[in-house]
Design a protein around this motif. Structure first.
Motif, PDB file in Angstrom:
ATOM      1  N   SER A 179      44.329  12.174 135.712  1.00  0.00           N
ATOM      2  CA  SER A 179      43.404  12.399 134.597  1.00  0.00           C
ATOM      3  C   SER A 179      44.120  12.861 133.340  1.00  0.00           C
ATOM      4  O   SER A 179      43.751  12.489 132.222  1.00  0.00           O
ATOM      5  CB  SER A 179      42.338  13.422 135.007  1.00  0.00           C
ATOM      6  N   ALA A 180      45.169  13.685 133.486  1.00  0.00           N
ATOM      7  CA  ALA A 180      45.881  14.190 132.304  1.00  0.00           C
ATOM      8  C   ALA A 180      46.558  13.052 131.551  1.00  0.00           C
ATOM      9  O   ALA A 180      46.480  12.964 130.320  1.00  0.00           O
ATOM     10  CB  ALA A 180      46.902  15.230 132.716  1.00  0.00           C
ATOM     11  N   ARG A 181      47.210  12.170 132.280  1.00  0.00           N
ATOM     12  CA  ARG A 181      47.883  11.047 131.633  1.00  0.00           C
ATOM     13  C   ARG A 181      46.868  10.086 131.034  1.00  0.00           C
ATOM     14  O   ARG A 181      47.122   9.475 129.995  1.00  0.00           O
ATOM     15  CB  ARG A 181      48.780  10.317 132.632  1.00  0.00           C
ATOM     16  N   ARG A 182      45.714   9.927 131.678  1.00  0.00           N
ATOM     17  CA  ARG A 182      44.696   9.036 131.146  1.00  0.00           C
ATOM     18  C   ARG A 182      44.132   9.543 129.837  1.00  0.00           C
ATOM     19  O   ARG A 182      43.703   8.763 128.980  1.00  0.00           O
ATOM     20  CB  ARG A 182      43.564   8.850 132.161  1.00  0.00           C
ATOM     21  N   ARG A 183      44.090  10.861 129.646  1.00  0.00           N
ATOM     22  CA  ARG A 183      43.585  11.429 128.392  1.00  0.00           C
ATOM     23  C   ARG A 183      44.621  11.367 127.278  1.00  0.00           C
ATOM     24  O   ARG A 183      44.326  11.658 126.132  1.00  0.00           O
ATOM     25  CB  ARG A 183      43.135  12.878 128.611  1.00  0.00           C
ATOM     26  N   SER A 184      45.850  11.006 127.635  1.00  0.00           N
ATOM     27  CA  SER A 184      46.916  10.937 126.641  1.00  0.00           C
ATOM     28  C   SER A 184      46.596   9.875 125.602  1.00  0.00           C
ATOM     29  O   SER A 184      45.967   8.862 125.887  1.00  0.00           O
ATOM     30  CB  SER A 184      48.248  10.613 127.324  1.00  0.00           C
ATOM     31  N   LYS A 185      47.045  10.104 124.390  1.00  0.00           N
ATOM     32  CA  LYS A 185      46.852   9.144 123.306  1.00  0.00           C
ATOM     33  C   LYS A 185      47.969   8.118 123.253  1.00  0.00           C
ATOM     34  O   LYS A 185      47.993   7.266 122.362  1.00  0.00           O
ATOM     35  CB  LYS A 185      46.756   9.872 121.961  1.00  0.00           C
ATOM     36  N   ASP A 186      48.891   8.203 124.206  1.00  0.00           N
ATOM     37  CA  ASP A 186      50.047   7.310 124.203  1.00  0.00           C
ATOM     38  C   ASP A 186      49.897   6.226 125.267  1.00  0.00           C
ATOM     39  O   ASP A 186      49.522   6.497 126.406  1.00  0.00           O
ATOM     40  CB  ASP A 186      51.339   8.098 124.452  1.00  0.00           C
ATOM     41  N   ALA A 187      50.259   5.025 124.915  1.00  0.00           N
ATOM     42  CA  ALA A 187      50.207   3.915 125.855  1.00  0.00           C
ATOM     43  C   ALA A 187      51.169   4.038 127.016  1.00  0.00           C
ATOM     44  O   ALA A 187      50.889   3.524 128.096  1.00  0.00           O
ATOM     45  CB  ALA A 187      50.464   2.608 125.107  1.00  0.00           C
ATOM     46  N   PRO A 203      45.455 -11.558 124.854  1.00  0.00           N
ATOM     47  CA  PRO A 203      44.724 -11.317 123.603  1.00  0.00           C
ATOM     48  C   PRO A 203      43.890 -10.044 123.595  1.00  0.00           C
ATOM     49  O   PRO A 203      43.884  -9.305 122.595  1.00  0.00           O
ATOM     50  CB  PRO A 203      43.840 -12.564 123.466  1.00  0.00           C
ATOM     51  N   LEU A 204      43.180  -9.747 124.677  1.00  0.00           N
ATOM     52  CA  LEU A 204      42.319  -8.558 124.698  1.00  0.00           C
ATOM     53  C   LEU A 204      43.137  -7.282 124.834  1.00  0.00           C
ATOM     54  O   LEU A 204      42.860  -6.276 124.167  1.00  0.00           O
ATOM     55  CB  LEU A 204      41.300  -8.666 125.834  1.00  0.00           C
ATOM     56  N   VAL A 205      44.130  -7.307 125.688  1.00  0.00           N
ATOM     57  CA  VAL A 205      44.975  -6.127 125.876  1.00  0.00           C
ATOM     58  C   VAL A 205      45.760  -5.831 124.602  1.00  0.00           C
ATOM     59  O   VAL A 205      45.863  -4.675 124.175  1.00  0.00           O
ATOM     60  CB  VAL A 205      45.917  -6.330 127.078  1.00  0.00           C
ATOM     61  N   ASP A 214      48.156   1.890 118.585  1.00  0.00           N
ATOM     62  CA  ASP A 214      49.045   1.480 117.495  1.00  0.00           C
ATOM     63  C   ASP A 214      50.392   1.008 118.042  1.00  0.00           C
ATOM     64  O   ASP A 214      51.456   1.363 117.532  1.00  0.00           O
ATOM     65  CB  ASP A 214      49.252   2.621 116.496  1.00  0.00           C
ATOM     66  N   SER A 215      50.338   0.217 119.103  1.00  0.00           N
ATOM     67  CA  SER A 215      51.556  -0.295 119.721  1.00  0.00           C
ATOM     68  C   SER A 215      51.240  -1.616 120.404  1.00  0.00           C
ATOM     69  O   SER A 215      50.118  -2.128 120.305  1.00  0.00           O
ATOM     70  CB  SER A 215      52.106   0.711 120.738  1.00  0.00           C
ATOM     71  N   ARG A 216      52.228  -2.161 121.094  1.00  0.00           N
ATOM     72  CA  ARG A 216      52.038  -3.400 121.824  1.00  0.00           C
ATOM     73  C   ARG A 216      52.289  -3.158 123.303  1.00  0.00           C
ATOM     74  O   ARG A 216      53.144  -2.333 123.664  1.00  0.00           O
ATOM     75  CB  ARG A 216      52.999  -4.475 121.310  1.00  0.00           C
TER      76      ARG A 216
END
Length: 301
Positions: A179-187, A203-205, A214-216
């Motif tokens: 859960s902690a990693r899922r709440r992260s704002k980083d991909a 395309p969707l991802v 803000d990344s790929r």
């Protein structure tokens, strides 16, 4: 004034080029050019300005199209529908993305096909935005649901609804990520999880990653299947993460078959447009279908 010349003129006006008008009319481009020149000689005025990429109507051309098009559409409606009750039903050719068309548009229109005296037959086909808009331009479709807003005078497009996208996976992947990693704002918190998509280009991802992180995405797709319903089935089976429309995945989310891996404050959206060829909404069966879809879309997405 020859009605055939007027029909060619209105088609050129809507298509914006002699080439596209010729395809719509089933004529050669020289034949279309000749008919327009004949009409211009009869009127004594130029109707179009020739440009590198098509034609632009002159002021007299614009005025003539405004006056003539509704009456020509009405004549076509009478000619194609017939005068007796048995032939009063028209056929609506609808095209769009398979999942949205099947889940949303076709159920909304099914009631109109059975309206006695005013109903119409329905034919649906599926394709990409580019494919269906090309088909609409060529006269193969009457209405198109598209994720791309078309440009030019040939089409009229109305925003239909916005589709919210959800990043999801089976519960076991959520547990593995934590859960902690899922709440992260980083991909990077999601790196290593297999990706399910509709195309190799993701395309969707990619759209979700660009909008939210803000990344790929760094990895390729693990499962590629060209239907969002199949993508959802693979996600439920535990094949990896996917980005899907909320309307399509809502039931699976409620059941707990999949869980949202991330809940951004502003979720990514994709807009659907309802597109017709300019002027064709004067036809009653197209107008009724267009109105039904626009009203139904208020409760969609």
């Amino acid at each position: 004034m020859d009605l055939a010349l007027l029909r060619t003129f209105v088609t050129v006006h809507r298509a914006g080029s002699f080439t596209r008008a010729a395809a719509l009319l089933g004529l050669s481009q020289p034949a279309v050019t000749s008919q327009i020149r004949t009409l211009e000689r009869q009127l004594g005025r130029p109707l179009f300005l020739r440009q590198a990429r098509g034609v632009t109507p002159t002021s007299i051309g614009e005025e003539l199209a405004h006056k003539a098009a509704p009456h020509l559409d009405a004549l076509v409606e009478i000619a194609e529908a017939g005068l007796d009750d048995e032939s009063s039903s028209r056929t609506l050719h609808l095209a769009g993305p398979p999942e949205f068309t099947a889940e949303r548009a076709l159920p909304a229109l099914s009631g109109l096909t059975g309206d006695e005296g005013q109903g119409f037959a329905l034919r649906a086909s599926f394709g990409t935005a580019e494919e269906t808009l090309e088909g609409l331009s060529a006269g193969h479709h009457d209405l198109v649901i598209s994720t791309a807003r078309p440009r030019g005078a040939l089409f009229t497009a109305a925003p239909l609804c916005d589709e919210e996208h959800v990043l999801l996976a089976a519960p076991r992947w959520a547990d593995e990520i934590g859960s902690a990693r899922r709440r992260s704002k980083d991909a990077p918190a999601l790196e290593g999880v297999p990706v399910i998509e509709v195309h190799e280009s993701l395309p969707l991802v990619r759209r979700y990653w660009a909008s939210v992180f803000d990344s790929r995405p760094t990895g390729p797709g693990t499962v590629i299947v060209a239907d969002l319903r199949a993508v959802l089935a693979c996600a439920v089976a535990g094949a990896g993460l996917a980005v899907l429309p909320r309307y399509l995945s809502a039931a699976a989310l409620r059941r707990g078959d999949v869980v949202a891996l991330h809940e951004p404050p502003v979720p990514p959206l994709r807009t659907y447009f309802l597109v017709a060829r300019a002027g064709t909404l004067a036809m009653p069966h197209l107008a009724r279908a267009h109105e039904r879809l626009m009203r139904a879309a208020v409760d969609w997405c």
